[in-house]
Design a protein around this motif. Structure first.
Motif, short mmCIF file in Angstrom:
data_model
loop_
_atom_site.label_atom_id
_atom_site.label_comp_id
_atom_site.label_asym_id
_atom_site.label_seq_id
_atom_site.Cartn_x
_atom_site.Cartn_y
_atom_site.Cartn_z
N PRO A 237 -12.09 -6.12 -8.34
CA PRO A 237 -11.40 -7.14 -9.14
C PRO A 237 -12.14 -8.47 -9.09
O PRO A 237 -12.86 -8.76 -8.13
N TYR B 170 -7.73 -3.27 -2.32
CA TYR B 170 -7.45 -2.47 -3.52
C TYR B 170 -7.98 -1.05 -3.35
O TYR B 170 -8.07 -0.29 -4.33
N TYR C 87 0.84 -1.20 0.00
CA TYR C 87 0.00 0.00 0.00
C TYR C 87 0.87 1.26 0.00
O TYR C 87 2.02 1.26 0.45
N GLY D 215 -12.30 -2.35 -0.42
CA GLY D 215 -12.20 -1.33 -1.43
C GLY D 215 -13.57 -0.84 -1.86
O GLY D 215 -14.61 -1.33 -1.38
N PHE E 23 -7.55 -4.09 -12.78
CA PHE E 23 -6.97 -5.31 -12.25
C PHE E 23 -7.27 -6.46 -13.20
O PHE E 23 -8.37 -6.55 -13.75
N PHE F 249 -1.21 -3.05 -12.26
CA PHE F 249 -1.07 -4.24 -11.42
C PHE F 249 0.20 -4.98 -11.82
O PHE F 249 0.39 -5.31 -12.99
N LEU G 197 -2.78 -3.64 -1.86
CA LEU G 197 -2.36 -2.67 -2.88
C LEU G 197 -3.09 -1.35 -2.71
O LEU G 197 -3.21 -0.56 -3.66
N ASP G 198 -3.57 -1.09 -1.53
CA ASP G 198 -4.27 0.15 -1.20
C ASP G 198 -3.40 1.37 -1.51
O ASP G 198 -2.17 1.33 -1.42
N LEU H 27 -7.79 -9.38 -0.24
CA LEU H 27 -7.22 -8.42 -1.18
C LEU H 27 -7.74 -7.03 -0.85
O LEU H 27 -8.94 -6.81 -0.80
N ASN I 286 -7.63 3.22 -5.18
CA ASN I 286 -7.07 3.12 -6.53
C ASN I 286 -8.17 3.58 -7.50
O ASN I 286 -9.35 3.45 -7.19
#
Length: 339
Positions: free
Chosen positions: A273, A264, A220, A283, A250, A227, A242-243, A262, A267
């Motif tokens: 995703p 995200y 993050y 997310g 994705f 990605f 992956l924040d 996960l 983003n």
């Protein structure tokens, strides 16, 4: 320690130790996501409270004035607290060569004495929240080190000798200035938890799958604009964060069979995703996605149960069954398509 924390199981070997501070947003979620991060011990909370009080009164802060607390634990499990004054670790500490854990977080350290290498039985070392510009060479000479916290320093890389830490299972190096993935990490095949949040990474090396033991990866707050495709080959990854990057789309992640969580969030993506049914998402739109998925799975389950009940209720007449011996032959030879 329970091996399953939240929805992610990193295993009991994933780590134990204090929670390094300042690991970015969704902090409570990240505590649940990593077995390497149990709640901080009471002494540490009191230590930080005292440090804040001194800073407010003008007797502490980055100037190094006043005492800061550190702690150590020996093989008997007895904890001892120490005062760190003038950025200097008490010299008597280095004589205790049987130490298993050493916490020097937020101590204002700019360097660590070479005597650290004499603590050959050390398994947990916390140096987060200091002013280190490079990893002390003595750290790389600790053969049994399993949990290492280096977050919130001024690190721009890791030395090649870092690859000597073959016992390392948990590494937190968040909040530094890493612009490139440290190559030495690729030689740590047994590392399970890697915290690289709030750095300056924009790509990952193609050799990342060499880290076959990796189960949790926190990325993050970096600078990824897409990605990283190499993550599609991380078959054993369970937690992926992956924040706060700049990823606009994705790929299909349903092939990551081990993935369980996960993140995200933050983003520029328009929809969640595509992931496997076992994956929890964090997310924008994740809650609605998971609710719809749950309804779909429940509907399928009800349909299967109804079909099973219908099959059990329908009797089979003798005329509908195979002739004598026919079923046995079919079972032995297989269908025409199989032969």
């Amino acid at each position: 320690m329970n091996e399953i924390v939240g929805v992610a199981s990193l295993g009991a070997s994933g780590g134990a130790g204090p929670v390094p501070g300042g690991a970015g947003s969704h902090w409570l979620l990240r505590v649940a996501m990593a077995t390497a991060s149990p709640p901080p011990p009471p002494w540490r909370a009191r230590c930080r409270s005292r440090c804040r009080s001194r800073s407010a009164m003008g007797s502490g802060g980055s100037s190094g004035r006043g005492a800061r607390m550190a702690a150590a634990e020996g093989p008997d499990g007895v904890e001892q607290r120490l005062e760190v004054r003038g950025r200097q670790v008490p010299a008597e500490l280095w004589a205790q060569q049987g130490l298993r854990k050493l916490y020097l977080s937020d101590a204002g350290l700019r360097e660590v004495p070479d005597e650290l290498a004499e603590l050959q039985h050390l398994r947990t070392l916390a140096l987060d929240g200091n002013e280190l510009m490079e990893v002390p060479e003595a750290v790389c000479d600790l053969p049994h080190l399993a949990h290492l916290y280096l977050g919130r320093n001024g690190l721009q890389g890791l030395p090649p000798s870092f690859a000597q830490l073959q016992s390392l299972r948990c590494l937190w190096i968040e909040g530094n200035f890493l612009a490139h993935f440290p190559r030495a990490l690729l030689q740590l095949s047994e590392l399970r938890s890697l915290q690289l949040g709030d750095n300056r990474l924009c790509r990952l090396p193609a050799a990342l799958p060499r880290m076959a033991g990796l189960r949790g990866l926190w990325l993050y707050g970096n600078r990824f604009q897409e990605f990283p495709p190499v993550l599609l080959r991380m078959d054993h990854i369970r937690v992926l964060d992956l924040d706060r990057n700049r990823i606009a789309s994705f790929p299909d992640l349903s092939g990551l069979a081990s993935l369980r969580l996960l993140s995200y969030d933050h983003n520029p993506v328009r929809q969640p995703p595509c992931v496997g049914d076992e994956v929890q998402l964090v997310g924008d739109g994740a809650q609605e996605y998971m609710e719809a998925r749950q309804e779909r799975l429940q509907s399928l389950q009800r349909q299967e149960e109804e079909e099973e009940e219908g099959t059990e209720a329908a009797p089979v007449s003798p005329e509908d069954g195979p002739e004598d011996g026919e079923g046995e032959i079919a079972a032995l030879t297989g269908s025409p398509e199989e032969t």
